[in-house]
Design an enzyme around this catalytic site. Structure first.
Site, mmCIF file in Angstrom:
data_model
loop_
_atom_site.group_PDB
_atom_site.id
_atom_site.type_symbol
_atom_site.label_atom_id
_atom_site.label_comp_id
_atom_site.label_asym_id
_atom_site.label_seq_id
_atom_site.Cartn_x
_atom_site.Cartn_y
_atom_site.Cartn_z
ATOM 1 N N ASN A 9 1.035 -1.322 -0.063
ATOM 2 C CA ASN A 9 0.091 0.093 -0.094
ATOM 3 C C ASN A 9 0.773 1.264 0.169
ATOM 4 O OD1 ASN A 9 -1.743 2.049 0.482
ATOM 5 N ND2 ASN A 9 -2.632 1.639 1.994
ATOM 6 N N TRP A 10 0.422 1.515 -1.076
ATOM 7 C CA TRP A 10 2.256 2.789 -1.450
ATOM 8 C C TRP A 10 1.296 3.958 -0.675
ATOM 9 C CZ3 TRP A 10 4.457 3.229 -6.778
ATOM 10 C CH2 TRP A 10 5.063 1.895 -7.428
ATOM 11 N N LYS A 11 0.307 4.391 -0.004
ATOM 12 C CA LYS A 11 -0.666 5.333 -0.327
ATOM 13 C C LYS A 11 -0.272 6.415 -0.794
ATOM 14 C CE LYS A 11 -0.507 3.227 4.884
ATOM 15 N NZ LYS A 11 -0.009 3.788 6.061
ATOM 16 N N HIS A 97 -10.146 2.010 4.285
ATOM 17 C CA HIS A 97 -8.035 1.716 5.485
ATOM 18 C C HIS A 97 -8.769 2.297 6.548
ATOM 19 C CE1 HIS A 97 -4.049 3.054 6.240
ATOM 20 N NE2 HIS A 97 -3.937 1.302 5.311
ATOM 21 N N GLU A 99 -7.244 5.261 7.424
ATOM 22 C CA GLU A 99 -7.100 6.898 7.068
ATOM 23 C C GLU A 99 -8.826 6.589 6.590
ATOM 24 O OE1 GLU A 99 -2.613 5.323 5.102
ATOM 25 O OE2 GLU A 99 -2.104 5.256 7.605
ATOM 26 N N GLU A 169 -5.684 -4.693 10.844
ATOM 27 C CA GLU A 169 -4.537 -3.677 10.954
ATOM 28 C C GLU A 169 -5.156 -3.062 11.861
ATOM 29 O OE1 GLU A 169 -2.816 -2.095 6.737
ATOM 30 O OE2 GLU A 169 -4.763 -1.519 7.112
ATOM 31 N N GLY A 175 2.288 2.637 10.844
ATOM 32 C CA GLY A 175 3.319 3.662 10.314
ATOM 33 C C GLY A 175 3.795 3.621 11.931
ATOM 34 N N SER A 215 3.200 -1.803 9.873
ATOM 35 C CA SER A 215 4.217 -2.114 10.650
ATOM 36 C C SER A 215 5.294 -3.781 10.043
ATOM 37 C CB SER A 215 5.121 -1.856 12.039
ATOM 38 O OG SER A 215 4.548 -0.578 12.409
ATOM 39 N N GLY A 236 2.458 -1.526 4.134
ATOM 40 C CA GLY A 236 2.991 -0.222 3.759
ATOM 41 C C GLY A 236 4.086 0.843 4.050
ATOM 42 N N GLY A 237 4.430 1.312 4.844
ATOM 43 C CA GLY A 237 6.121 1.910 4.116
ATOM 44 C C GLY A 237 6.879 0.694 3.782
HETATM 45 P P1 PGA Z 1 2.725 0.341 7.383
HETATM 46 O O1 PGA Z 1 0.939 0.630 6.763
HETATM 47 O O2 PGA Z 1 2.980 -1.021 6.792
HETATM 48 O O3 PGA Z 1 3.451 1.410 7.011
HETATM 49 O O4 PGA Z 1 2.638 -0.099 9.296
HETATM 50 C C1 PGA Z 1 0.591 -0.693 6.595
HETATM 51 C C2 PGA Z 1 -1.215 -0.189 5.783
HETATM 52 O O5 PGA Z 1 -1.955 1.371 6.388
HETATM 53 O O6 PGA Z 1 -1.929 -0.705 5.238
#
Ligand code: PGA
Length: 252
Positions: A9-11, A97, A99, A169, A175, A215, A236-237
């Site tokens: 997930n590149w966001k 998600h 977010e 999640e 993050g 994470s 994500g990251g």
């Molecule tokens: P993260 O994000 O791996 O940076 O914690 C995961 C996500 O929000 O899908």
């Protein structure tokens, strides 16, 4: 049988140039290192879907969108519909998600509409759920996450349900560099699977891939993915680094 899946997930990250580089590196590594037995998905920003699909062609990597509108088409300036995604042959879409829930006020009810329209257009939703730190500390996490599933998914038929992927999640792990332990992840995944089994029966529940997100890194993926109800990750990251992301995929 349910499949193992790792989705990046590149966001809202990467320039166009960076996106092209990252997508082609991931695609080439997955191809050259002959990765099999894991579905690999990169959920890139909308403007890059087309080029990411092209760069991934023939490599086994699939693309996904990070969101979609609940509306089919019309005067909704700035929105992206699933019919657009379908016409571009985008197979996956992340829905709900945390977010989106937090910053764009997406409710369980609204997510029902997004799930329905995605399924109606043959996209595979990656449906996200997860609790805040406050909810976990209050000991209400199982109930809270099960409720998210009940409210957004339990109107589906068994046949529809089997077309989607769930991503657990915990918000406190996204993050933050703080992952759920492998035990905490497995415990929640088992709980979610039994919640699905109560509604749809064991056989159906066993078919659903449940990913862990929060994470996930190359150095903890192996332990997390070892959980018997953990079928992969939403990353994500760490998905912004091609080598690290592919190492996560290879943790299976
Ligand atoms: P993260 O994000 O791996 O940076 O914690 C995961 C996500 O929000 O899908």
């Amino acid at each position: 049988m349910r499949k193992n899946l790792v989705a990046g997930n590149w966001k809202m990250n990467t320039s166009f140039q960076e996106a092209k580089k990252l997508a082609s590196e991931v695609a080439n590594m997955v191809k050259d290192e002959e990765i099999s037995g894991v579905e690999v998905v990169i959920c890139v920003p909308f403007p890059y879907l087309s080029v990411a699909s092209k760069l991934s062609e023939g490599t086994g990597v699939k693309v996904g969108a990070q969101n979609c509108s609940q509306k089919a088409s019309g005067a909704y300036t700035g929105e992206v519909s699933v019919t657009m995604l379908k016409s571009m042959e985008v197979p996956y879409v992340v829905i709900g998600h945390s977010e989106r829930r937090e910053y764009f006020s997406e409710s369980n009810e609204l997510l029902t509409e997004k799930i329905d329209i995605a399924l109606a257009n043959d996209l595979t939703p990656i449906f996200c759920c997860g609790e805040s730190l406050e909810t976990r500390e209050a000991g209400d996490h199982f109930e809270f996450v099960c409720q998210q599933l009940t409210e957004s998914l339990f109107h589906l038929t068994a046949e529809q349900l089997q077309k989607l992927v769930i991503a657990y999640e915990p918000i406190w792990a996204i993050g933050t560099g703080k992952t759920a332990s492998a035990e905490q992840a497995q415990e929640m995944h088992a709980k979610l699977r039994s919640h699905l089994a109560n509604q749809y029966g064991n056989e159906v529940a066993e078919e659903i891939s449940i990913l862990y997100g929060g994470s996930v890194k190359p150095n903890n993926a192996k332990e997390i993915f070892a959980g018997k109800d953990v079928d992969g990750g939403l990353v994500g990251g760490a998905s912004l680094d091609s080598r690290g992301f592919v190492d996560i995929i290879k943790s299976f």
